[in-house]
Design a protein around this motif. Structure first.
Motif, PDB file in Angstrom:
ATOM      1  N   TRP A   1      74.697  60.541  48.658  1.00  0.00           N
ATOM      2  CA  TRP A   1      73.443  60.987  49.157  1.00  0.00           C
ATOM      3  C   TRP A   1      73.411  62.103  49.976  1.00  0.00           C
ATOM      4  CZ3 TRP A   1      72.662  60.615  54.195  1.00  0.00           C
ATOM      5  CH2 TRP A   1      73.041  59.540  54.725  1.00  0.00           C
ATOM      6  N   ALA A   2      74.632  62.221  50.893  1.00  0.00           N
ATOM      7  CA  ALA A   2      74.739  63.326  51.894  1.00  0.00           C
ATOM      8  C   ALA A   2      74.719  64.580  51.363  1.00  0.00           C
ATOM      9  CB  ALA A   2      75.949  63.055  52.816  1.00  0.00           C
ATOM     10  N   PHE A   3      74.822  64.663  49.969  1.00  0.00           N
ATOM     11  CA  PHE A   3      75.057  66.005  49.562  1.00  0.00           C
ATOM     12  C   PHE A   3      73.780  66.691  48.659  1.00  0.00           C
ATOM     13  CE2 PHE A   3      79.290  64.294  49.874  1.00  0.00           C
ATOM     14  CZ  PHE A   3      80.109  65.614  50.508  1.00  0.00           C
ATOM     15  N   ARG A   4      72.785  65.859  48.860  1.00  0.00           N
ATOM     16  CA  ARG A   4      71.370  66.116  48.739  1.00  0.00           C
ATOM     17  C   ARG A   4      70.651  67.056  50.001  1.00  0.00           C
ATOM     18  NH1 ARG A   4      67.951  61.474  47.733  1.00  0.00           N
ATOM     19  NH2 ARG A   4      66.590  62.938  46.719  1.00  0.00           N
ATOM     20  N   TYR A   5      69.547  67.449  49.622  1.00  0.00           N
ATOM     21  CA  TYR A   5      68.873  68.194  50.726  1.00  0.00           C
ATOM     22  C   TYR A   5      68.322  67.308  51.933  1.00  0.00           C
ATOM     23  CZ  TYR A   5      64.945  70.929  52.850  1.00  0.00           C
ATOM     24  OH  TYR A   5      64.284  71.504  53.994  1.00  0.00           O
ATOM     25  N   TRP A   6      68.811  67.898  53.287  1.00  0.00           N
ATOM     26  CA  TRP A   6      68.078  67.274  54.423  1.00  0.00           C
ATOM     27  C   TRP A   6      67.156  68.308  54.888  1.00  0.00           C
ATOM     28  CZ3 TRP A   6      73.481  66.999  57.806  1.00  0.00           C
ATOM     29  CH2 TRP A   6      74.493  66.434  57.055  1.00  0.00           C
TER      30      TRP A   6
ATOM     31  N   ASP B   1      61.385  62.587  47.690  1.00  0.00           N
ATOM     32  CA  ASP B   1      62.446  61.710  47.710  1.00  0.00           C
ATOM     33  C   ASP B   1      63.695  62.632  48.508  1.00  0.00           C
ATOM     34  OD1 ASP B   1      64.480  59.737  47.325  1.00  0.00           O
ATOM     35  OD2 ASP B   1      65.140  60.246  45.507  1.00  0.00           O
ATOM     36  N   LEU B   2      63.330  62.865  49.716  1.00  0.00           N
ATOM     37  CA  LEU B   2      64.296  63.575  50.469  1.00  0.00           C
ATOM     38  C   LEU B   2      65.522  62.505  50.901  1.00  0.00           C
ATOM     39  CD1 LEU B   2      61.635  65.681  52.765  1.00  0.00           C
ATOM     40  CD2 LEU B   2      62.910  66.517  50.585  1.00  0.00           C
ATOM     41  N   ALA B   3      66.582  63.011  50.952  1.00  0.00           N
ATOM     42  CA  ALA B   3      67.847  62.278  51.198  1.00  0.00           C
ATOM     43  C   ALA B   3      67.886  62.016  52.769  1.00  0.00           C
ATOM     44  CB  ALA B   3      69.114  63.295  51.119  1.00  0.00           C
TER      45      ALA B   3
ATOM     46  N   TYR C   1      58.534  56.263  54.028  1.00  0.00           N
ATOM     47  CA  TYR C   1      58.676  57.373  53.075  1.00  0.00           C
ATOM     48  C   TYR C   1      60.329  57.478  52.307  1.00  0.00           C
ATOM     49  CZ  TYR C   1      54.572  59.828  54.485  1.00  0.00           C
ATOM     50  OH  TYR C   1      53.141  60.106  54.783  1.00  0.00           O
ATOM     51  N   GLY C   2      60.953  56.488  52.716  1.00  0.00           N
ATOM     52  CA  GLY C   2      62.262  56.300  51.849  1.00  0.00           C
ATOM     53  C   GLY C   2      63.383  57.496  52.301  1.00  0.00           C
ATOM     54  N   ILE C   3      63.102  57.820  53.851  1.00  0.00           N
ATOM     55  CA  ILE C   3      64.102  58.989  53.932  1.00  0.00           C
ATOM     56  C   ILE C   3      65.045  58.398  55.230  1.00  0.00           C
ATOM     57  CG2 ILE C   3      62.388  59.712  55.868  1.00  0.00           C
ATOM     58  CD1 ILE C   3      63.464  62.613  55.164  1.00  0.00           C
ATOM     59  N   ARG C   4      66.402  58.697  55.305  1.00  0.00           N
ATOM     60  CA  ARG C   4      67.192  58.691  56.356  1.00  0.00           C
ATOM     61  C   ARG C   4      67.039  59.414  57.619  1.00  0.00           C
ATOM     62  NH1 ARG C   4      69.061  58.790  51.372  1.00  0.00           N
ATOM     63  NH2 ARG C   4      70.092  56.940  50.371  1.00  0.00           N
ATOM     64  N   LEU C   5      67.506  58.780  58.535  1.00  0.00           N
ATOM     65  CA  LEU C   5      67.363  59.462  59.950  1.00  0.00           C
ATOM     66  C   LEU C   5      68.840  59.810  60.544  1.00  0.00           C
ATOM     67  CD1 LEU C   5      64.176  58.013  61.749  1.00  0.00           C
ATOM     68  CD2 LEU C   5      64.327  60.123  60.560  1.00  0.00           C
TER      69      LEU C   5
END
Length: 573
Positions: A64-69, A102-104, A124-128
């Motif tokens: 998932w780290a290779f998706r948009y932040w 669905d932002l990473a 919102y299902g987003i990591r911090l």
């Protein structure tokens, strides 16, 4: 490019003079009486293999780290009339309004100490991600918490010997603002874990490992070394302690990106692209930094889309967005109150480009992750200068383009108001990702690169695993749980084998060829489960799936074949 590389194995500070004093003389002077040097002979990729076998392979972040932040600095979050948590929610709603929900992850510098931030992120299902500054006390940064209090609580004593801090020669320990953490101290992991404990419980998924590169010469470390010896080595221990604490808390489900670095730190953390200005000079700095980092064993990194300080022009934001789409990390960051780095701040074209490139990044997530696994296992970087991928083929000094993974040639526009781009095509045929146009290689060519274009090409006989919508249209939105796995191929010049990694232990090999008069034949050697094959650069007249004629569609330079039951061989004529 001359067939050899030198690794000077020292952690001391030093100076380098590359032809400055005398044009043909290189001088490197370190603050040490002894020099330990390794000489590697061979191709650039073989050198990187040897070097990282010696110092450590690149860390592998989660997929998932290779998706948009998304993300921004403390200043952008906390200044102005709108509370930071309200600003956070408004931005997430803004992405939903353009069809992206669905932002990473979010780099939430300076607001991860607010519990409501985590509540919104969960909603919102987003990591911090947190911002880590390696000082003990934060008298000037109350919003970051009182690390000195935590340190006293951890140690249960004010005994300086128990505190993981860097001393200054000839002085007693007196806690003061900016006192630096000593990551060589055995209590350093306990201190870091105590600081992050509550954030881990709330779901923190990563951090920027900032600063730590300003080691004073008169500093004294627990391991007995002074600041001169530890000039670079401190970055290694900083990364290792952070790595070990996050691993203990989250397994391998975290991302750390570090500002300082040294030989070996790549084994514990990914890296940060630097604070470039919001100018075309800034994107050029980021571009060359990325290629040089990759050539030095640092494969995982990403620059700030649009630059950090100030406000980029609408055009520059689009150009930087295009470049970041084809960087290892696609990440936004700013230090501006006027405009953060959301696409709607930069006009309608920026929004349309963002949607297209966001979904293309989602399309090629499996490919990007496979390239990251490959870098972790073999040291072949994700971004490869032409001299690395095509050594001694007349491309050693072509420095305005690069290979992204093994299949894509990328030539981003990094000059002001440039509407065309000179691209040097290596030998063999190449295919425009966006138009399917075929271009004969072994030449240079001026190509169109208007505001909405970044020149990207697939090599002949390419094989890329993609995630796609059921329409099988590139850049079409899709829900991750309903994504279709498809193989993107191009007509082959000759037989090629392409390895795709699903994870560190699982891979599939695809063999492309042009045997028996086919434009491209692809063999699914490992039996990977794929629901479609897309051939770019060919409009088929006939398709065979495992020797039997199969239905297909062909238009606009592309052929689409459904393979819901799987396949061993697809031949496209």
């Amino acid at each position: 490019t001359a067939g050899y590389s030198v690794f000077i194995n020292t952690m001391y500070g030093g100076w380098a003079d590359f032809g400055g004093t005398e044009p043909n003389v290189t001088r490197i002077d370190f603050n040490t009486p002894d020099i330990d040097m390794f000489l590697f002979v061979g191709t650039p990729l073989s050198v990187l293999d040897s070097y990282t076998q010696l110092t450590g392979r690149e860390v592998l972040p989660p997929k998932w780290a290779f998706r948009y932040w998304m993300g921004s600095s403390w200043y952008s979050w906390n200044k102005g009339d709108i509370p930071c948590t309200e600003k956070f929610r408004n931005i997430l709603e803004g992405y939903k309004a353009i069809g992206i929900s669905d932002l990473a992850a979010c780099y939430a510098e300076g607001i991860t100490n607010i519990p409501e931030t985590f509540d919104i992120a969960k909603e919102y299902g987003i990591r911090l991600f947190h911002w880590n500054y390696p000082a003990v006390r934060f008298e000037d940064h109350d919003h970051l918490g009182k690390k000195d209090d935590m340190m006293m609580e951890l140690c249960g004593s004010t005994d300086p010997a128990l505190l993981p801090i860097i001393y200054t020669k000839g002085t007693d320990y007196e806690p003061s603002s900016g006192t630096m953490t000593d990551f060589t101290h055995p209590n350093a992991p306990l201190f870091v874990e105590r600081y992050y404990r509550d954030m881990f419980k709330k779901g923190l998924a990563g951090a920027m490992i900032d600063f730590g590169d300003q080691v004073k010469v008169d500093g004294v470390f627990y391991n007995g070394k002074d600041g001169n010896v530890m000039h670079n080595e401190s970055a290694y221990w900083y990364a290792k302690v952070m790595h070990d604490v996050f691993t203990a808390a989250r397994g391998n489900d975290w991302v750390l990106f570090q500002r300082p670095g040294c030989a070996g730190s790549q084994h514990y953390a990914s890296h940060f692209g630097g604070d470039q200005p919001c100018t075309y000079r800034g994107i050029q700095q980021a571009f060359y930094a990325g290629l040089n980092a990759a050539a030095s064993g640092y494969s995982n990194w990403g620059s700030d889309i649009g630059g950090l300080g100030g406000v980029p022009s609408d055009e520059l934001y689009v150009r930087w967005l295009q470049y970041s789409t084809f960087s290892p990390f696609m990440r936004a960051h700013s230090q501006s109150l006027e405009k953060m780095r959301e696409p709607w701040e930069f006009g309608d074209l920026a929004v349309e480009q963002f949607k297209k490139l966001y979904w293309w990044r989602e399309n090629m997530l499996d490919y990007v992750y496979s390239s990251a696994v490959n870098a972790h296992l073999t040291a072949e970087p994700m971004m490869r200068a032409m001299a690395i991928e095509f050594p001694r083929q007349g491309l050693d000094h072509v420095d305005t383009q690069y290979m992204f993974g093994s299949e894509l040639l990328v030539a981003p526009v990094i000059d002001l108001e440039r509407r065309c781009k000179m691209v040097h095509f290596p030998a063999g045929n190449w295919f425009n990702l966006w138009t399917a146009e075929k271009i004969a290689g072994d030449r240079q060519m001026m190509v169109e690169a208007n505001d909405a274009d970044i020149p990207v090409y697939l090599r002949a006989g390419a094989a890329m695993v993609l995630r796609m919508s059921d329409t099988l249209e590139l850049t079409a939105p899709f829900e991750a749980e309903k994504a279709i796995s498809a193989l993107l191929v191009t007509p082959a010049d000759k037989k090629r084998t392409v390895r795709h990694y699903f994870d560190e232990k699982t891979f599939a090999d695809f063999v492309t060829d042009n045997a028996n008069g086919a434009a491209v034949t692809v063999k699914n050697v490992s039996g990977a489960k794929l629901s479609a094959v897309l051939a770019l650069g060919v409009e088929a007249k006939k398709v065979l799936v495992d020797g039997k004629e199969a239905a297909f569609t062909a238009e606009n330079g592309k052929t689409v074949v459904r393979t819901d039951k799987g396949f061993k061989t697809v031949a496209i004529f």
